[in-house]
Design a protein around this motif. Sequence first.
Motif, PDB file in Angstrom:
ATOM      1  N   ARG A   1       0.853  -1.184   0.000  1.00  0.00           N
ATOM      2  CA  ARG A   1       0.000   0.000   0.000  1.00  0.00           C
ATOM      3  C   ARG A   1       0.894   1.240   0.000  1.00  0.00           C
ATOM      4  O   ARG A   1       0.962   1.956  -0.958  1.00  0.00           O
ATOM      5  CB  ARG A   1      -0.912  -0.022   1.227  1.00  0.00           C
ATOM      6  CG  ARG A   1      -1.987   1.004   1.209  1.00  0.00           C
ATOM      7  CD  ARG A   1      -3.052   0.572   0.245  1.00  0.00           C
ATOM      8  NE  ARG A   1      -4.167   1.496   0.297  1.00  0.00           N
ATOM      9  CZ  ARG A   1      -4.977   1.663  -0.703  1.00  0.00           C
ATOM     10  NH1 ARG A   1      -4.811   0.973  -1.791  1.00  0.00           N
ATOM     11  NH2 ARG A   1      -5.966   2.495  -0.614  1.00  0.00           N
ATOM     12  N   ASP A   2       1.593   1.435   1.087  1.00  0.00           N
ATOM     13  CA  ASP A   2       2.486   2.583   1.219  1.00  0.00           C
ATOM     14  C   ASP A   2       3.769   2.085   1.881  1.00  0.00           C
ATOM     15  O   ASP A   2       3.763   1.731   3.065  1.00  0.00           O
ATOM     16  CB  ASP A   2       1.823   3.668   2.065  1.00  0.00           C
ATOM     17  CG  ASP A   2       2.684   4.908   2.211  1.00  0.00           C
ATOM     18  OD1 ASP A   2       3.853   4.888   1.780  1.00  0.00           O
ATOM     19  OD2 ASP A   2       2.193   5.895   2.771  1.00  0.00           O
ATOM     20  N   SER A   3       4.845   2.066   1.136  1.00  0.00           N
ATOM     21  CA  SER A   3       6.100   1.516   1.650  1.00  0.00           C
ATOM     22  C   SER A   3       6.605   2.269   2.879  1.00  0.00           C
ATOM     23  O   SER A   3       7.333   1.707   3.691  1.00  0.00           O
ATOM     24  CB  SER A   3       7.171   1.521   0.564  1.00  0.00           C
ATOM     25  OG  SER A   3       7.481   2.850   0.178  1.00  0.00           O
ATOM     26  N   LYS A   4       6.213   3.519   3.031  1.00  0.00           N
ATOM     27  CA  LYS A   4       6.675   4.305   4.181  1.00  0.00           C
ATOM     28  C   LYS A   4       6.090   3.791   5.501  1.00  0.00           C
ATOM     29  O   LYS A   4       6.601   4.104   6.570  1.00  0.00           O
ATOM     30  CB  LYS A   4       6.330   5.774   3.985  1.00  0.00           C
ATOM     31  CG  LYS A   4       7.083   6.408   2.834  1.00  0.00           C
ATOM     32  CD  LYS A   4       6.569   7.824   2.594  1.00  0.00           C
ATOM     33  CE  LYS A   4       7.044   8.360   1.273  1.00  0.00           C
ATOM     34  NZ  LYS A   4       6.338   7.854   0.116  1.00  0.00           N
ATOM     35  N   THR A   5       5.006   3.027   5.430  1.00  0.00           N
ATOM     36  CA  THR A   5       4.387   2.499   6.652  1.00  0.00           C
ATOM     37  C   THR A   5       4.941   1.129   7.029  1.00  0.00           C
ATOM     38  O   THR A   5       4.566   0.585   8.063  1.00  0.00           O
ATOM     39  CB  THR A   5       2.856   2.391   6.496  1.00  0.00           C
ATOM     40  OG1 THR A   5       2.556   1.408   5.494  1.00  0.00           O
ATOM     41  CG2 THR A   5       2.241   3.729   6.130  1.00  0.00           C
ATOM     42  N   LEU A   6       5.828   0.574   6.207  1.00  0.00           N
ATOM     43  CA  LEU A   6       6.374  -0.762   6.445  1.00  0.00           C
ATOM     44  C   LEU A   6       7.738  -0.673   7.109  1.00  0.00           C
ATOM     45  O   LEU A   6       8.473   0.294   6.918  1.00  0.00           O
ATOM     46  CB  LEU A   6       6.514  -1.524   5.126  1.00  0.00           C
ATOM     47  CG  LEU A   6       5.246  -1.693   4.300  1.00  0.00           C
ATOM     48  CD1 LEU A   6       5.582  -2.343   2.972  1.00  0.00           C
ATOM     49  CD2 LEU A   6       4.219  -2.509   5.051  1.00  0.00           C
ATOM     50  N   SER A   7       8.088  -1.717   7.844  1.00  0.00           N
ATOM     51  CA  SER A   7       9.434  -1.785   8.411  1.00  0.00           C
ATOM     52  C   SER A   7      10.437  -1.990   7.281  1.00  0.00           C
ATOM     53  O   SER A   7      10.085  -2.424   6.179  1.00  0.00           O
ATOM     54  CB  SER A   7       9.537  -2.957   9.394  1.00  0.00           C
ATOM     55  OG  SER A   7       9.473  -4.190   8.687  1.00  0.00           O
TER      56      SER A   7
ATOM     57  N   GLN B   1      12.691  -4.237   7.030  1.00  0.00           N
ATOM     58  CA  GLN B   1      12.738  -5.667   6.697  1.00  0.00           C
ATOM     59  C   GLN B   1      11.572  -6.049   5.786  1.00  0.00           C
ATOM     60  O   GLN B   1      11.755  -6.751   4.793  1.00  0.00           O
ATOM     61  CB  GLN B   1      12.705  -6.504   7.969  1.00  0.00           C
ATOM     62  CG  GLN B   1      12.784  -7.993   7.695  1.00  0.00           C
ATOM     63  CD  GLN B   1      12.789  -8.819   8.971  1.00  0.00           C
ATOM     64  OE1 GLN B   1      12.569  -8.297  10.062  1.00  0.00           O
ATOM     65  NE2 GLN B   1      13.021 -10.104   8.843  1.00  0.00           N
ATOM     66  N   ARG B   2      10.356  -5.581   6.081  1.00  0.00           N
ATOM     67  CA  ARG B   2       9.185  -5.908   5.251  1.00  0.00           C
ATOM     68  C   ARG B   2       9.313  -5.279   3.863  1.00  0.00           C
ATOM     69  O   ARG B   2       8.962  -5.898   2.867  1.00  0.00           O
ATOM     70  CB  ARG B   2       7.894  -5.438   5.950  1.00  0.00           C
ATOM     71  CG  ARG B   2       6.647  -5.815   5.204  1.00  0.00           C
ATOM     72  CD  ARG B   2       6.415  -7.312   5.170  1.00  0.00           C
ATOM     73  NE  ARG B   2       5.214  -7.607   4.424  1.00  0.00           N
ATOM     74  CZ  ARG B   2       5.111  -8.574   3.517  1.00  0.00           C
ATOM     75  NH1 ARG B   2       6.124  -9.373   3.286  1.00  0.00           N
ATOM     76  NH2 ARG B   2       3.999  -8.759   2.863  1.00  0.00           N
ATOM     77  N   ARG B   3       9.839  -4.033   3.789  1.00  0.00           N
ATOM     78  CA  ARG B   3      10.063  -3.393   2.484  1.00  0.00           C
ATOM     79  C   ARG B   3      11.033  -4.217   1.645  1.00  0.00           C
ATOM     80  O   ARG B   3      10.817  -4.425   0.457  1.00  0.00           O
ATOM     81  CB  ARG B   3      10.616  -1.975   2.661  1.00  0.00           C
ATOM     82  CG  ARG B   3       9.577  -0.941   2.908  1.00  0.00           C
ATOM     83  CD  ARG B   3      10.123   0.470   2.735  1.00  0.00           C
ATOM     84  NE  ARG B   3      11.358   0.717   3.448  1.00  0.00           N
ATOM     85  CZ  ARG B   3      11.448   1.159   4.693  1.00  0.00           C
ATOM     86  NH1 ARG B   3      10.357   1.394   5.386  1.00  0.00           N
ATOM     87  NH2 ARG B   3      12.622   1.368   5.249  1.00  0.00           N
ATOM     88  N   ASP B   4      12.112  -4.698   2.265  1.00  0.00           N
ATOM     89  CA  ASP B   4      13.094  -5.506   1.537  1.00  0.00           C
ATOM     90  C   ASP B   4      12.474  -6.804   1.036  1.00  0.00           C
ATOM     91  O   ASP B   4      12.726  -7.231  -0.091  1.00  0.00           O
ATOM     92  CB  ASP B   4      14.307  -5.817   2.418  1.00  0.00           C
ATOM     93  CG  ASP B   4      15.161  -4.601   2.709  1.00  0.00           C
ATOM     94  OD1 ASP B   4      15.021  -3.573   1.997  1.00  0.00           O
ATOM     95  OD2 ASP B   4      15.977  -4.670   3.651  1.00  0.00           O
ATOM     96  N   THR B   5      11.642  -7.428   1.871  1.00  0.00           N
ATOM     97  CA  THR B   5      10.980  -8.678   1.484  1.00  0.00           C
ATOM     98  C   THR B   5      10.032  -8.441   0.316  1.00  0.00           C
ATOM     99  O   THR B   5      10.048  -9.178  -0.679  1.00  0.00           O
ATOM    100  CB  THR B   5      10.209  -9.271   2.680  1.00  0.00           C
ATOM    101  OG1 THR B   5      11.139  -9.539   3.734  1.00  0.00           O
ATOM    102  CG2 THR B   5       9.475 -10.541   2.291  1.00  0.00           C
TER     103      THR B   5
END
Length: 75
Positions: A50-56, A58-62
């Motif tokens: 949805r919005d990469s800025k709201t993800l950790s 690690q989750r963004r990398d995954t």
Amino acid sequence: MVIETPNFDFEDSQPAPVAGVDEAGRGPLAGPVVAAAVIIDRRCAPMGVRDSKTLSEQRRDTIAAEIRACAAVGV
């Protein structure tokens, strides 16, 4: 946390593939800019994007790895 199912209603209404585009940077007058376009294969689109800025980080990398595995990416 709510995980949304990707919605392809807009893409389904178009006669050709639709690319998502984005840019990052300060702009051509203030510094370098990087732009990318992505066409995701809906059969393997990652959940929860949805919005990469709201993800950790690690989750963004995954998710980034999952997107690269099933998408046409141009940078």
